[in-house]
Design an enzyme around this catalytic site. Structure first.
Site, PDB file in Angstrom:
ATOM      1  N   HIS A  27     -17.825 -22.052   4.847  1.00 42.82           N
ATOM      2  CA  HIS A  27     -17.791 -22.688   6.124  1.00 42.82           C
ATOM      3  C   HIS A  27     -19.220 -22.432   6.902  1.00 42.82           C
ATOM      4  O   HIS A  27     -19.545 -21.470   7.320  1.00 42.82           O
ATOM      5  CB  HIS A  27     -16.697 -22.510   6.894  1.00 42.82           C
ATOM      6  CG  HIS A  27     -15.342 -22.492   6.318  1.00 42.82           C
ATOM      7  ND1 HIS A  27     -14.873 -21.605   5.400  1.00 42.82           N
ATOM      8  CD2 HIS A  27     -14.520 -23.472   6.423  1.00 42.82           C
ATOM      9  CE1 HIS A  27     -13.694 -22.125   4.921  1.00 42.82           C
ATOM     10  NE2 HIS A  27     -13.353 -23.184   5.555  1.00 42.82           N
TER      11      HIS A  27
ATOM     12  N   ASP B 220     -11.467 -23.513  18.057  1.00 43.87           N
ATOM     13  CA  ASP B 220     -10.429 -24.481  18.603  1.00 43.87           C
ATOM     14  C   ASP B 220      -9.260 -24.375  17.986  1.00 43.87           C
ATOM     15  O   ASP B 220      -8.127 -24.056  18.637  1.00 43.87           O
ATOM     16  CB  ASP B 220     -10.901 -25.762  18.503  1.00 43.87           C
ATOM     17  CG  ASP B 220     -12.102 -26.314  19.484  1.00 43.87           C
ATOM     18  OD1 ASP B 220     -11.965 -26.145  20.502  1.00 43.87           O
ATOM     19  OD2 ASP B 220     -13.245 -26.872  18.637  1.00 43.87           O
TER      20      ASP B 220
ATOM     21  N   ASN C 264     -16.338 -26.431  20.255  1.00 38.63           N
ATOM     22  CA  ASN C 264     -17.289 -27.613  19.633  1.00 38.63           C
ATOM     23  C   ASN C 264     -16.699 -28.856  19.258  1.00 38.63           C
ATOM     24  O   ASN C 264     -17.175 -29.895  18.917  1.00 38.63           O
ATOM     25  CB  ASN C 264     -17.848 -26.959  18.204  1.00 38.63           C
ATOM     26  CG  ASN C 264     -16.710 -26.608  17.285  1.00 38.63           C
ATOM     27  OD1 ASN C 264     -15.883 -27.342  17.139  1.00 38.63           O
ATOM     28  ND2 ASN C 264     -17.045 -25.648  16.619  1.00 38.63           N
TER      29      ASN C 264
ATOM     30  N   ILE D   7     -14.179 -29.912  17.249  1.00 36.60           N
ATOM     31  CA  ILE D   7     -14.076 -30.490  15.724  1.00 36.60           C
ATOM     32  C   ILE D   7     -13.024 -29.445  15.093  1.00 36.60           C
ATOM     33  O   ILE D   7     -13.169 -28.132  15.063  1.00 36.60           O
ATOM     34  CB  ILE D   7     -15.560 -30.496  15.186  1.00 36.60           C
ATOM     35  CG1 ILE D   7     -16.569 -31.115  15.877  1.00 36.60           C
ATOM     36  CG2 ILE D   7     -15.271 -30.929  13.628  1.00 36.60           C
ATOM     37  CD1 ILE D   7     -16.140 -32.802  15.764  1.00 36.60           C
TER      38      ILE D   7
ATOM     39  N   HIS E  36     -17.647 -28.807   9.310  1.00 38.79           N
ATOM     40  CA  HIS E  36     -16.997 -27.425   9.289  1.00 38.79           C
ATOM     41  C   HIS E  36     -16.873 -26.718   7.960  1.00 38.79           C
ATOM     42  O   HIS E  36     -16.859 -25.658   8.020  1.00 38.79           O
ATOM     43  CB  HIS E  36     -15.326 -27.906   9.725  1.00 38.79           C
ATOM     44  CG  HIS E  36     -14.389 -26.998   9.362  1.00 38.79           C
ATOM     45  ND1 HIS E  36     -14.063 -25.956  10.361  1.00 38.79           N
ATOM     46  CD2 HIS E  36     -13.616 -26.617   8.359  1.00 38.79           C
ATOM     47  CE1 HIS E  36     -13.105 -25.127   9.953  1.00 38.79           C
ATOM     48  NE2 HIS E  36     -12.924 -25.321   8.785  1.00 38.79           N
TER      49      HIS E  36
ATOM     50  N   ARG F 290      20.429   2.278  14.916  1.00 38.02           N
ATOM     51  CA  ARG F 290      19.397   2.055  15.890  1.00 38.02           C
ATOM     52  C   ARG F 290      19.541   3.063  16.925  1.00 38.02           C
ATOM     53  O   ARG F 290      18.648   3.591  17.512  1.00 38.02           O
ATOM     54  CB  ARG F 290      19.677   0.838  16.640  1.00 38.02           C
ATOM     55  CG  ARG F 290      21.026   0.762  17.209  1.00 38.02           C
ATOM     56  CD  ARG F 290      21.433  -0.808  17.710  1.00 38.02           C
ATOM     57  NE  ARG F 290      22.749  -0.756  18.212  1.00 38.02           N
ATOM     58  CZ  ARG F 290      22.874  -1.461  19.478  1.00 38.02           C
ATOM     59  NH1 ARG F 290      22.102  -2.040  20.340  1.00 38.02           N
ATOM     60  NH2 ARG F 290      24.283  -1.785  19.703  1.00 38.02           N
TER      61      ARG F 290
ATOM     62  N   GLU G 188       7.381 -12.012  19.499  1.00 39.51           N
ATOM     63  CA  GLU G 188       7.400 -11.087  18.372  1.00 39.51           C
ATOM     64  C   GLU G 188       6.083 -10.997  17.643  1.00 39.51           C
ATOM     65  O   GLU G 188       5.625 -10.099  17.185  1.00 39.51           O
ATOM     66  CB  GLU G 188       8.665 -11.439  17.430  1.00 39.51           C
ATOM     67  CG  GLU G 188       9.944 -11.194  17.838  1.00 39.51           C
ATOM     68  CD  GLU G 188      10.448 -12.594  18.878  1.00 39.51           C
ATOM     69  OE1 GLU G 188      11.624 -12.543  19.217  1.00 39.51           O
ATOM     70  OE2 GLU G 188       9.584 -13.616  18.982  1.00 39.51           O
TER      71      GLU G 188
ATOM     72  N   HIS H 298      19.973  -4.458  14.152  1.00 39.58           N
ATOM     73  CA  HIS H 298      21.000  -5.693  13.825  1.00 39.58           C
ATOM     74  C   HIS H 298      20.484  -6.238  12.503  1.00 39.58           C
ATOM     75  O   HIS H 298      20.153  -7.251  12.195  1.00 39.58           O
ATOM     76  CB  HIS H 298      20.968  -6.617  14.971  1.00 39.58           C
ATOM     77  CG  HIS H 298      21.291  -6.097  16.217  1.00 39.58           C
ATOM     78  ND1 HIS H 298      20.597  -5.307  16.850  1.00 39.58           N
ATOM     79  CD2 HIS H 298      22.298  -6.622  17.119  1.00 39.58           C
ATOM     80  CE1 HIS H 298      20.945  -4.827  17.990  1.00 39.58           C
ATOM     81  NE2 HIS H 298      21.996  -5.807  18.298  1.00 39.58           N
TER      82      HIS H 298
ATOM     83  N   HIS I 145      21.763 -15.124  13.765  1.00 39.99           N
ATOM     84  CA  HIS I 145      21.194 -13.758  13.994  1.00 39.99           C
ATOM     85  C   HIS I 145      21.464 -12.551  12.801  1.00 39.99           C
ATOM     86  O   HIS I 145      21.102 -11.560  13.033  1.00 39.99           O
ATOM     87  CB  HIS I 145      21.684 -13.109  15.470  1.00 39.99           C
ATOM     88  CG  HIS I 145      21.362 -13.962  16.508  1.00 39.99           C
ATOM     89  ND1 HIS I 145      20.966 -15.466  16.775  1.00 39.99           N
ATOM     90  CD2 HIS I 145      20.551 -13.168  17.711  1.00 39.99           C
ATOM     91  CE1 HIS I 145      20.668 -15.442  18.057  1.00 39.99           C
ATOM     92  NE2 HIS I 145      20.367 -14.446  18.488  1.00 39.99           N
TER      93      HIS I 145
ATOM     94  N   ARG J  97      23.513  -2.120  13.911  1.00 41.87           N
ATOM     95  CA  ARG J  97      23.966  -2.370  15.247  1.00 41.87           C
ATOM     96  C   ARG J  97      25.188  -1.515  15.255  1.00 41.87           C
ATOM     97  O   ARG J  97      25.556  -0.766  16.338  1.00 41.87           O
ATOM     98  CB  ARG J  97      24.126  -3.776  15.716  1.00 41.87           C
ATOM     99  CG  ARG J  97      25.015  -4.012  16.920  1.00 41.87           C
ATOM    100  CD  ARG J  97      25.299  -5.565  17.235  1.00 41.87           C
ATOM    101  NE  ARG J  97      26.128  -5.843  18.572  1.00 41.87           N
ATOM    102  CZ  ARG J  97      27.276  -5.590  18.547  1.00 41.87           C
ATOM    103  NH1 ARG J  97      28.174  -5.234  17.774  1.00 41.87           N
ATOM    104  NH2 ARG J  97      27.629  -5.871  19.780  1.00 41.87           N
TER     105      ARG J  97
END
Length: 672
Positions: free
Chosen positions: A35, A162, A192, A194, A265, A360, A414, A464, A476, A523
């Site tokens: 690049h 960007d 730039n 682009i 680019h 936990r 996260e 969990h 979950h 859990r």
């Protein structure tokens, strides 16, 4: 400012910046890939930064109090490599530039931190470097509060493009940095306009300066090709009491026929284009040929850092011997000497008490031992502190008002949390851990992968961890996430069964220097299975015999985490029927794989039926069921074969057949 004006007004600056540009053209052409455009566009900004603002010493790239320079737009890696060569880095002689993107070179397509000390972090996945930088800045603030500005006093500089700012992680990162008022963090935006597809306006209308300002940043702008204007903006950014964005208006692929186009680019390899561009620069020297005066000017920039480094070394030497030793220890990533003894005493009491706890909650109890001793830990959670059990009473909260606090409220971020923890670990001097639900490793996955790739020992506290979380249901309930985590190279996935195993898991994680750890924690409450104390860290073996067969051994049950309890119950039932059954607790596949074949064969000898029990999908288990001396026709799996459901835990385990009774039935079928 156009090229001719720039050359006329600032001839020395121009030629030094042009050296970056032509080395980029030469290296990309030689590799026939890369690049070109970003280094050509940001060369002026980088030249001013390294000349007038960045604190560094090329002779000692790991100087703890150096400024950190992060190329978040990692595809423009030749910007970094060119500069490292020009300033005299021993790691980047001209041969490395010639070997850009070739096997065995330090000059990989994107910067890789493990290839050279002078590369702060691995970048390329856009936005990651920017988010890492937030962690670098948090670590700097924390260490300055603990060690004083005479020892820790530096900035974190980022070049972002960007694309970095379009990635969703950028918002998580800048919002966290703004909230924390990380005034030593400065982002230089290569504005730039682009992208690969064309103009940014094809896909985005965001007012980036307004977005940063709304997130609590100070915002500055400059002509990215005018060294005087660049210097002005960088000075203002350094004086800001908040994190700062400098919008540098640049031309991608400056001076070439591909300037301001999407073609600019990528790899500019056309011979005529390169010749015309060199002529526009006034560069008459051959490929990879940097005139002595230009190279000397760049090396002089690097040499200036030696004095600052020496002055810092004197200040460090003036510390009391014990304090200096402590600083050296945390920078080396060593655990405190007394931690091992404290954890042994904790394990002994845990084996005696045999509490029934969710792992936990066990983790929180272990952290209550670790954190007062290992005061360089920085914990946190993505808005699940009470569920992840990651905060202990001694820590205090890291905030603009209390930089000695060691607990970060990351918010529902996260991905940003994981990337920031990578930055903290790379900075050194702190040991980060952070929590969320196991299923939300999906949100953190790109940064978790980079933890493994970069070899940084971040600890991911993932609670969990199965259908055992119950009524929240399949959105979950992680069923594939253990397999995904285990599939990632250089990652320890540890799923402890009780308080003792959890303590051992933390000891493994904190003693790791180059491997991240995923702690998969329950859990639901689990009974103690390790009720006889031993000083040995059995989790460090990956798998071990938890309970031996009484009758002639015919079955081996292999289980992890919450399902070890089920294996022990199934063993009792099988033994009652005269079927000798061994139970193997296998908290960490990766550690078991590291053991010598003799040990693995002792734990999993050939002959008996093997059954794995885990409330996740089977993927990967066959290695241990009919590999390592097992037989396909004499192996089975008790676990999940699809997604979970919303119901109380006992009903879920019954409906999905993850029970002692189902295990016994399968064993008898396999025995024939």
């Amino acid at each position: 400012m156009d090229i001719q004006t720039l050359r006329a007004r600032h001839p020395d600056h121009w030629m030094q910046a042009a050296a970056i540009r032509v080395l980029t053209l030469d290296a990309v052409a030689a590799a026939n890939s890369g690049h070109s455009g970003m280094p050509m566009g940001m060369a002026d900004v980088a030249t001013v930064l390294f000349d007038r603002h960045l604190k560094f010493d090329p002779a000692t790239p790991l100087w703890p109090d150096r400024d950190r320079f992060i190329l978040s737009a990692g595809h423009g890696s030749m910007l970094l490599y060119s500069i490292l060569h020009l300033i005299g880095s021993a790691e980047f002689p001209i041969e490395e530039i010639r070997n850009f993107r070739q096997w065995g070179s330090r000059t990989a397509g994107h910067p890789e931190n493990f290839l050279a000390q002078a590369i702060e972090t691995t970048t390329g996945p856009l936005g990651q470097g920017l988010a890492n930088a937030v962690g670098f800045a948090i670590a700097e603030e924390s260490m300055r509060a603990h060690w004083g500005a005479k020892v820790v006093d530096h900035h974190t500089w980022v070049i972002a493009g960007d694309g970095c700012l379009m990635e969703g992680i950028s918002q998580e990162a800048i919002a966290l940095a703004g909230k924390q008022q990380l005034s030593r963090l400065i982002v230089l935006w290569d504005d730039n306009g682009i992208t690969i597809d064309g103009k940014v306006s094809l896909s985005d209308v965001t007012d980036q300066q307004a977005r940063f300002a709304a997130s609590g940043w100070d915002v500055f702008s400059c002509d990215g090709h005018d060294p005087v204007d660049i210097d002005r903006a960088l000075k203002a950014a350094k004086a800001s009491p908040r994190p700062a964005l400098v919008a540098c208006k640049t031309h991608i692929a400056l001076g070439s026929s591909a300037q301001d186009t999407s073609k600019g680019h990528g790899a500019l390899t056309d011979k005529q284009l390169i010749a015309d561009t060199r002529a526009a620069y006034g560069w008459t020297h051959g490929p990879f040929d940097i005139p002595a005066d230009i190279k000397a000017a760049w090396e002089a920039k690097g040499a200036r850092g030696a004095a600052a480094h020496a002055a810092w070394a004197e200040r460090l030497a003036a510390l009391p011997a014990g304090r200096r030793a402590a600083f050296d220890r945390v920078m080396a990533g060593e655990v405190p000497a007394k931690l091992a003894g404290a954890l042994r005493a904790f394990k002994k009491q845990a084996a005696l008490d045999a509490p029934k706890l969710a792992t936990r909650a066990s983790s929180e109890k272990v952290l209550s031992v670790i954190n007062p001793i290992m005061t360089e830990t920085i914990g946190g959670s993505a808005d699940l502190t009470g569920s992840n059990n990651t905060k202990t009473a001694d820590m205090g909260v890291f905030s603009p008002e209390d930089r000695k606090g060691r607990y970060v409220y990351y918010g529902i971020r996260e991905h940003g949390m994981a990337a920031a923890m990578n930055g903290m670990a790379l900075h050194g001097g702190v040991r980060p851990y952070g929590g969320t639900f196991m299923c939300f490793t999906d949100y953190a996955r790109p940064s978790m992968r980079l933890s493994a790739l970069m070899g940084v020992p971040v600890v991911y506290v993932m609670t969990h961890d199965s259908i055992g979380l119950g009524e929240d249901g399949p959105t979950h309930q992680p069923v594939e996430h253990l397999a995904i985590s285990r599939a990632t190279p250089n990652t320890y996935v540890i799923r402890p069964a009780d308080l003792v195993e959890t303590a051992e898991a933390w000891e493994v994680a904190l003693n790791s220097k180059s491997t991240p750890t995923v702690l998969a924690l329950s859990r639901q409450n689990l009974p103690a299975v390790r009720t006889v104390h031993t000083n040995e860290n059995k989790v460090a073996r990956g798998a071990y015999v938890l309970a031996e067969a009484v009758a002639k051994r015919q079955v081996i049950l292999i289980a992890t985490g919450s399902e070890v309890e089920i294996a022990m119950k199934a063993r009792d039932l099988l033994e009652a029927d005269g079927i000798g059954t061994r139970v193997v607790s296998m908290p960490c596949w990766e550690l078991f794989e590291e053991q010598d074949p003799i040990y693995r064969r002792r734990v999993l000898p050939p002959g008996p039926v093997r059954i794995a029990i885990e409330a996740g999908i089977r993927f990967g288990w066959d290695r241990w069921l009919f590999g390592e001396g097992g037989r396909r026709e004499k192996s089975g799996f008790i676990g999940m074969h699809g997604f979970g459901a919303s119901a109380p835990i006992d009903r879920l385990y019954c409906e999905f057949g993850i029970t002692a009774e189902a295990t016994v039935a399968k064993a008898k079928v396999l025995l024939g």
